[in-house]
Design an enzyme around this catalytic site. Structure first.
Site, mmCIF file in Angstrom:
data_model
loop_
_atom_site.group_PDB
_atom_site.id
_atom_site.type_symbol
_atom_site.label_atom_id
_atom_site.label_comp_id
_atom_site.label_asym_id
_atom_site.label_seq_id
_atom_site.Cartn_x
_atom_site.Cartn_y
_atom_site.Cartn_z
ATOM 1 N N TYR A 1 0.862 -1.179 0.000
ATOM 2 C CA TYR A 1 0.000 0.000 0.000
ATOM 3 C C TYR A 1 0.900 1.231 0.000
ATOM 4 O O TYR A 1 1.431 1.619 1.038
ATOM 5 C CB TYR A 1 -0.868 -0.064 1.257
ATOM 6 C CG TYR A 1 -1.934 0.998 1.366
ATOM 7 C CD1 TYR A 1 -3.199 0.802 0.805
ATOM 8 C CD2 TYR A 1 -1.694 2.175 2.068
ATOM 9 C CE1 TYR A 1 -4.191 1.760 0.937
ATOM 10 C CE2 TYR A 1 -2.681 3.143 2.199
ATOM 11 C CZ TYR A 1 -3.933 2.922 1.631
ATOM 12 O OH TYR A 1 -4.930 3.862 1.763
ATOM 13 N N THR B 1 2.265 7.014 1.597
ATOM 14 C CA THR B 1 3.171 8.007 2.186
ATOM 15 C C THR B 1 4.361 8.318 1.278
ATOM 16 O O THR B 1 4.893 7.444 0.627
ATOM 17 C CB THR B 1 3.714 7.465 3.518
ATOM 18 O OG1 THR B 1 2.634 6.927 4.252
ATOM 19 C CG2 THR B 1 4.387 8.538 4.317
ATOM 20 N N GLN C 1 4.543 0.739 43.339
ATOM 21 C CA GLN C 1 4.504 -0.195 42.213
ATOM 22 C C GLN C 1 3.045 -0.400 41.777
ATOM 23 O O GLN C 1 2.728 -0.336 40.593
ATOM 24 C CB GLN C 1 5.133 -1.541 42.636
ATOM 25 C CG GLN C 1 5.427 -2.504 41.496
ATOM 26 C CD GLN C 1 6.748 -2.205 40.785
ATOM 27 O OE1 GLN C 1 7.435 -1.258 41.118
ATOM 28 N NE2 GLN C 1 7.090 -3.010 39.798
ATOM 29 N N ARG D 1 1.442 2.402 39.839
ATOM 30 C CA ARG D 1 1.895 2.558 38.457
ATOM 31 C C ARG D 1 1.434 1.380 37.601
ATOM 32 O O ARG D 1 1.097 1.555 36.432
ATOM 33 C CB ARG D 1 3.429 2.669 38.413
ATOM 34 C CG ARG D 1 3.950 3.935 39.088
ATOM 35 C CD ARG D 1 5.440 3.849 39.412
ATOM 36 N NE ARG D 1 6.264 3.869 38.214
ATOM 37 C CZ ARG D 1 7.564 3.504 38.190
ATOM 38 N NH1 ARG D 1 8.153 3.060 39.288
ATOM 39 N NH2 ARG D 1 8.240 3.558 37.075
ATOM 40 N N THR E 1 2.003 6.795 14.985
ATOM 41 C CA THR E 1 2.213 7.663 13.833
ATOM 42 C C THR E 1 1.441 7.190 12.605
ATOM 43 O O THR E 1 0.856 7.985 11.886
ATOM 44 C CB THR E 1 3.725 7.731 13.502
ATOM 45 O OG1 THR E 1 4.452 7.944 14.708
ATOM 46 C CG2 THR E 1 4.023 8.842 12.526
ATOM 47 N N GLU F 1 -1.356 5.452 10.082
ATOM 48 C CA GLU F 1 -2.820 5.571 10.007
ATOM 49 C C GLU F 1 -3.335 6.787 10.775
ATOM 50 O O GLU F 1 -4.342 6.712 11.472
ATOM 51 C CB GLU F 1 -3.480 4.299 10.557
ATOM 52 C CG GLU F 1 -3.324 3.102 9.652
ATOM 53 C CD GLU F 1 -3.912 3.353 8.275
ATOM 54 O OE1 GLU F 1 -5.064 3.825 8.210
ATOM 55 O OE2 GLU F 1 -3.223 3.096 7.272
ATOM 56 N N ASP G 1 -1.402 10.465 12.410
ATOM 57 C CA ASP G 1 -0.607 10.910 13.550
ATOM 58 C C ASP G 1 -1.548 11.232 14.706
ATOM 59 O O ASP G 1 -2.597 11.859 14.521
ATOM 60 C CB ASP G 1 0.181 12.162 13.156
ATOM 61 C CG ASP G 1 0.898 12.772 14.343
ATOM 62 O OD1 ASP G 1 2.034 12.359 14.597
ATOM 63 O OD2 ASP G 1 0.308 13.646 15.014
#
Lengths: 666, 666
Positions: A137, A140, A332, A335, A424, A426, A428
């Site tokens: 495809y 870009t 921990q 997060r 990035t 499909e 940004d």
């Protein structure tokens, strides 16, 4: 999912308070999906041909050749075992190595299906299905990524010969990045400006043959190659992302994909009766799969970090006893557990997007375009939100593994390097958020006009209430009421959108205003998208979910997801007056107590992803927790350990140590 | 800094409104520092022996051997050119490749200097200075990182032979990670539990010879090797991070580093009159250099992203004209410029830490330990803050370069992979924040006791005022008053600390409370550390700074740094009532207008870092902005492009295309 040997995490598994096997079904989406996935995962894991632990020792050429081998072998197995399309896709998924087949099946075939006429589909699809041609495809360009309308490649119609002349007029118009293009693809769907009679009709897709089917040499006028090394040691370096230049390459007129727009023999440009909006349907489809991939990548990282957090011990030793498992530390947990909850949240919103795509498709077929803008904004926003969060989360999981996460054998560097392009490609992620913001501004401007906001923006119809409501939470437990949480997220999202709209209205030039306020607009878009994820998680819990304790676990995770967002974006909630500082503090207290509820179930909650050790590809994330002996054994396999005295000792170390550098040749 | 050819960024450079050369002096710290740095950078850049653009094409063995070569060559040049210590350090810096010499000079030598007695220093330092021995710093173990007191390696005194027996009793006690250990070091300062007469005296350092100085073979009882591949394709894979096991290795008693604690011939353990606190002095030193490295790494990433943002164009084309430079988009500015400001902020706080270290050292020599806990907390916190921010920022800069940031030729993947260990080594960033928090809780508890808080906590002496003050900002311009900004940061930091202290007091067991509230405590520590950075930036601006427009630029950056933090952590400021939603909104408006002021100066502000193209190592960040032709040229150098038809075509592609897989050998 693994057998044999001692299970160092057995004790952890006994702690859990829910039916893991039932949770596996929930995660997979259905019993059928689970069974296919489980069977194919084992098939891949048990076949030495799919070994991947040696990847980072291979040179670029060896690495790429090895991927060609795996892809051919996989295709052979798919045919031998007569796998269904679903099974074949799963096989590629578990092989877990970017390859040209991803683009062939994921972009080339769908592009022909979506943009080709019936005749074109009949001609090209059977060839592609049998892989008699391999396609990519090619959109870009070197100087043009996000802005498709700015592409420079031209396709000029030549009425004399009934052909298009495909050309790369500038260096920046070189096709750049398409996967599978550099070394493999025989064909491409290439995007170029359609020029007929000197007039520019915008960007369209063309099927162009790139290489000879006899000897694989590039055809005349085609310059094609690989664009070079990318992030990481293995990762996307298995893929031949390519560069392509056309020097006045001629293709027959009927190789323009003409489902939407046609060029006739006479050089007339004719819009077909197929609606242009169809391409948005394709975008909804592709981005929906990206959201689903985000939950896979995130769950994998979380699985590794959670298991190793239970294995690893640091500090807190009492009288010479073992140190504390790091998973027991609140820092921990605070997060890690939100990431665990996010994995489930993204899974469910991905499932819902699948439904949304089906719904949109059915409506399009009935010429109903009413929900399309909303569905498009929704998938764009969720693609942005989930991929950004997943990329950050993988790196966070790596840090949560301490120093050892930095070893490639942890699997996390590779997972990160291979995942981050999703932010990035499909679309940004920042550009997508601004698209969502534009849609939100439009929706806000139409409030009160009688046009009802639909789908994920339906909450905006309650603008009057949401602009002035006050959160009712008074006690810690109130933050376990779905309505309280939802309303806070709705009010925050709406108020941020409305504030942006008000600020925009102060500009005489709306486009200037939009540019100036774009950072705020992106934040409003994020608030809207987070609301969608929260609300779909809440909706999921309204379904009947069998299995002892399963629903309860999901409820806990839903609140962990919501309340950690509320804490992280406290500023939004407070500045818009949706909650008070006191309420924020109560929510945070509730969140801490939820972490304690997740703790005993954490290992079982990641076991529910049902990943094989092969797929995880991580010494730290091993099912049996036998981490340290394996790390130690594996170290000796590095080529540097082939000899005890390293290559280069005599030339470059001994002269230093012996003060004989003056005469050394360096 | 580069010459020749067209400068595509010339127009950008003309836009700037300040004296770049003077800013270079400010960035370097002094005219002398600038001159040394500039001279050595050019020396490295112009010497083909230091070429680094081929790194990601080398196998692990080639890569490592190449590093040995560079290190030997550098050492040769250092002697030939009679470089000073400062110049030699700069040379290693600009060579920009992790090597065993980093540990030899950065850890082994300082450890002997800091912990060795006079006699020990006289014996070992001359050998180390001439590199007749090469040493590393062997502390971390396979199962023990952050918790030094949990190390398992033992050093048992044998009074019979007057020796220590160094031993690795378990698998998890294997030394693991030390740089330079795996293949190069002949000696190590190894940390082990001192056992005398069956009594455990805690962890101490011992000089242990690992390899023969004749043939580099490991000595009896020593098992040593490399631990294997790490994140990235080049990055830290040039370093031989090692694994080391001792099987009852005997060393003379006088190889225990005895400056602080001594073991006598008779087996008596004697505390020397040198204060134990000395080791904190060393920690302050090492962490200070890490902060300085953070500003280097961050500025490098920012330089690349800023230049490429001016080169790259997307969207916004008017009537076929060129598209808009992405640096003109507010979304790009709102992500990039705070990072540019952070680079300067970290530079100045690093400079101040250098002063702090000198101050602490002088006080220690005068037996004044009063400021040590504060200085220790300060450096621990700033190490954590700056390295976490820098790691995130490098990845953000990569994303700001769009797709091309993912190519290794952008330099950003390598920079990320090589930088991130800084978040873990020399104190895990979360563990460090909790140390800061502990210090803050102690300071808060002593408020009103008559003990005045010193140094970076001095603001806490104004607790009464800061707990109730209201921010005076009423107009957008008010956010350009340093006092207004500083007071908001002080009030926020203090109120968060006090809130934690109050919540802690509700627990009957303080340690339990500290564990339970650790996530909140870490946030309070961050608030305190951010205040330090802001206040040191403000202090810097009170100095006399020559050069046209230089000070004004720094003022702008100082406010960008502060106000972007204020926006990012709005929740803290609002929930503690330090500012109102209206004031937050004014600050945000001011921030937007500051971005417009940064915009024309952005390229000049990164030029001021004075980085050579060699050091930057980035096609996207080239000084001359000639990005696309270089990317295109470079692509063809990838080994995959050695042949037009790839290796593997006949075995693995042709059989697929020709439907001949059944009989293919795969």
């Amino acid at each position: 999912m693994e057998g044999g040997g001692v299970d160092h995490l057995a004790e952890e598994r006994q702690k859990s308070r829910f039916d893991v096997d039932e949770m596996k079904i929930v995660w997979a989406g259905s019993r059928h999906a689970f069974e296919v996935s489980d069977r194919v995962a084992r098939l891949v894991a048990s076949d030495p041909a799919f070994r991947k632990d040696n990847r980072n020792l291979l040179s670029r050429k060896e690495l790429f050749k090895n991927t060609l081998r795996k892809a051919a072998y996989a295709w052979k197995r798919i045919m031998e075992l007569r796998l269904t399309e679903e099974e074949a896709a799963k096989l590629r998924f578990f092989i877990d190595e970017p390859a040209y087949t991803d683009l062939h099946w994921g972009m080339f075939v769908p592009a022909i299906k979506g943009q080709g006429t019936e005749e074109q589909q009949q001609k090209w699809l059977p060839l592609a299905y049998k892989m008699q041609i391999i396609g990519c495809y090619a959109q870009t360009e070197l100087g043009h990524g996000s802005n498709v309308q700015g592409l420079e490649t031209t396709a000029t119609f030549d009425p004399q010969t009934d052909e298009f002349i495909i050309n790369s007029p500038t260096l920046t118009s070189s096709k750049w990045w398409p996967g599978g293009l550099g070394k493999v693809s025989t064909h491409a769907v290439a995007y170029a400006r359609l020029i007929v009679n000197g007039q520019d009709h915008g960007v369209h897709g063309f099927i162009v043959q790139l290489r000879s089917l006899d000897d694989h040499m590039p055809l005349p006028g085609i310059t094609v190659g690989d664009i070079g090394m990318k992030f990481g040691s293995g990762a996307y370096n298995t893929m031949d992302n390519g560069v392509l230049r056309f020097d006045h390459v001629r293709i027959p007129r009927n190789q323009m994909l003409m489902r939407v727009l046609q060029v006739t023999r006479e050089g007339k440009v004719v819009q077909s009766d197929v609606p242009r909006q169809l391409i948005y349907g394709t975008m909804v489809y592709v981005r929906q799969t990206i959201v689903s991939d985000a939950s896979s990548a995130l769950s994998r990282a979380v699985c590794i970090a959670t298991r190793y957090s239970a294995v690893r011990r640091q500090f807190g030793s009492q009288k010479g006893g073992p140190e504390t498992q790091v998973i027991d530390y609140k820092t921990q947990q605070s997060r890690l557990f939100p990431l665990l909850a996010s994995a489930y949240a993204f899974r469910f919103v991905g499932e819902w997007l699948k439904w949304l795509y089906t719904d949109v498709t059915q409506r399009l077929q009935a010429n109903d375009f009413s929900t399309l803008p909303e569905a498009h904004a929704c998938t764009a926003g969720l693609k942005s939100l989930t991929t950004s969060a997943t990329a950050d989360a993988i790196e966070e999981c790596r840090k949560l593994c301490g120093g050892h996460g930095y070893l490639t054998s942890s699997g996390l560097p590779e997972l990160f390097a291979v995942y981050i392009p999703a932010c990035t490609y499909e679309g940004d992620n920042t550009v997508l958020l601004l698209q969502v913001a534009r849609f939100l501004m439009k929706t806000v401007s139409q409030l009160g006009s009688g046009k009802q906001p639909v789908g994920s923006t339906a909450y905006m119809s309650r603008a009057e209430h949401l602009m002035q409501c006050r959160c009712s939470a008074q006690r810690v437990e109130d933050w376990l009421k779905p309505d309280v949480v939802l309303e806070a997220f709705e009010a925050r999202a709406l108020r941020m959108s409305v504030a942006c709209a008000q600020n925009l209205s102060k500009f005489s030039n709306p486009e200037e205003g939009f540019a100036e306020l774009s950072a705020d607009l992106a934040e409003a878009a994020i608030a809207h998208c987070q609301l969608i994820v929260v609300s779909k998680f809440v909706e999921k819990l309204q379904q009947d979910i069998p299995g002892q304790g399963v629903k309860q676990q999901l409820q806990t995770l839903c609140f962990v997801y919501s309340l950690h967002l509320l804490h992280k974006h406290q500023g939004d909630f407070l500045s818009t007056g949706c909650i008070t500082p006191k309420q924020a503090s109560l929510a945070n207290e509730q969140l801490r107590s939820l972490y304690s509820q997740v703790r005993p179930n954490a290992i079982a909650l990641v076991d529910a992803f049902n990943y094989t050790d092969h797929y995880l590809g991580s010494v730290l994330g091993r099912y049996d927790g036998n981490v340290y002996p394996t790390l130690y054994e594996d170290a000796w396999k590095d080529p540097l350990n082939d000899s005890v005295v390293p290559d280069g000792y005599h030339e470059y170390l001994r002269p230093v140590l012996k003060q004989q550098l003056r005469n050394a040749r360096l």
